[in-house]
Write a protein that holds these residues in place. Sequence first.
Motif, PDB file in Angstrom:
ATOM      1  N   LEU A 140     -18.336 -16.021 -31.350  1.00  0.00           N
ATOM      2  CA  LEU A 140     -17.139 -14.997 -31.480  1.00  0.00           C
ATOM      3  C   LEU A 140     -17.749 -13.531 -31.431  1.00  0.00           C
ATOM      4  N   HIS A 141     -19.077 -13.458 -31.685  1.00  0.00           N
ATOM      5  CA  HIS A 141     -19.653 -12.068 -31.474  1.00  0.00           C
ATOM      6  C   HIS A 141     -19.555 -11.746 -30.131  1.00  0.00           C
ATOM      7  N   ARG A 142     -20.057 -12.551 -29.321  1.00  0.00           N
ATOM      8  CA  ARG A 142     -20.207 -12.553 -28.112  1.00  0.00           C
ATOM      9  C   ARG A 142     -18.793 -12.155 -27.163  1.00  0.00           C
ATOM     10  N   ALA A 143     -17.605 -12.857 -27.754  1.00  0.00           N
ATOM     11  CA  ALA A 143     -16.352 -12.912 -27.150  1.00  0.00           C
ATOM     12  C   ALA A 143     -15.867 -11.520 -27.753  1.00  0.00           C
ATOM     13  N   ALA A 144     -16.392 -11.118 -28.976  1.00  0.00           N
ATOM     14  CA  ALA A 144     -15.734  -9.844 -29.348  1.00  0.00           C
ATOM     15  C   ALA A 144     -16.226  -8.702 -28.287  1.00  0.00           C
ATOM     16  N   GLY A 145     -17.232  -8.713 -27.784  1.00  0.00           N
ATOM     17  CA  GLY A 145     -17.840  -7.716 -27.082  1.00  0.00           C
ATOM     18  C   GLY A 145     -19.214  -7.278 -27.196  1.00  0.00           C
TER      19      GLY A 145
END
Length: 257
Positions: A115-120
């Motif tokens: 989710l950190h990666r997905a958040a940007g």
Amino acid sequence: MQPISELGDELHRARTLVQEAERVVVLTGAGISTDSGIPDFRGPEGLWTKNPEAEKTATLSSYVADPELRKRNWQRLAEGSMWEGKSPNPGHRALVELERQGKLHTLITQNVDGLHRAAGTSEERLVEIHGTTSKVRCLTCGDLNPMASALERVRAGEADPPCLICGGILKSATISFGQNLVMEDLARSEQAAQECDLLLAVGSTLTVYPIANVVPIAHQAGARLVIVNADPTPFDGMATVVLPASISDALPVIVAS
């Protein structure tokens, strides 16, 4: 956990520390993802509490020794990932804002949900210390591929898909019990802790080693420590500020410029 309306002074102190900092290292644990609908592992509603076999699957020796366990695990994954449909929440997005401000040195996450990666959060700032469920790795030759490709093979009839290169056992590219961390990731995390002027620990019990060592490493190097977690941690006495608050509520306030 307390509402942030009752934590005004501590919230202000934490925000001031972030504003004064130049090199912030963040360590996140399962607590940052609960507001995205992802349960923790050992809590009352935790994944392993409700499904003890899932914990067994996360133990390397059991996974390697039991083909039937692997088959059941692959089938569960093929039927739908526990992360499917989950999105970053305001806590994840607040850390992206911290990077946008130029303050984020390194974000170390114990989570495997991506989710950190997905958040940007950018690749060069992110250390997924316990790996990721988005990829699969061969336990024999180390070949790495997208999880989606392995799940396509399962849905096509391969109950326990072997490595296409060497025939070895495939496993999600996460760190299981009994499996060593990637030493380059651990070294990078410890180096970041030595270089930061503020360590922000978010949603972690700070009891999982060796990565919990980044807290005393940062403290000994002179960094200040802010802890945001619903429950007490072993390092609360070392912290400049402790916030037993909702992460989704507190982090956007703390990082606001």
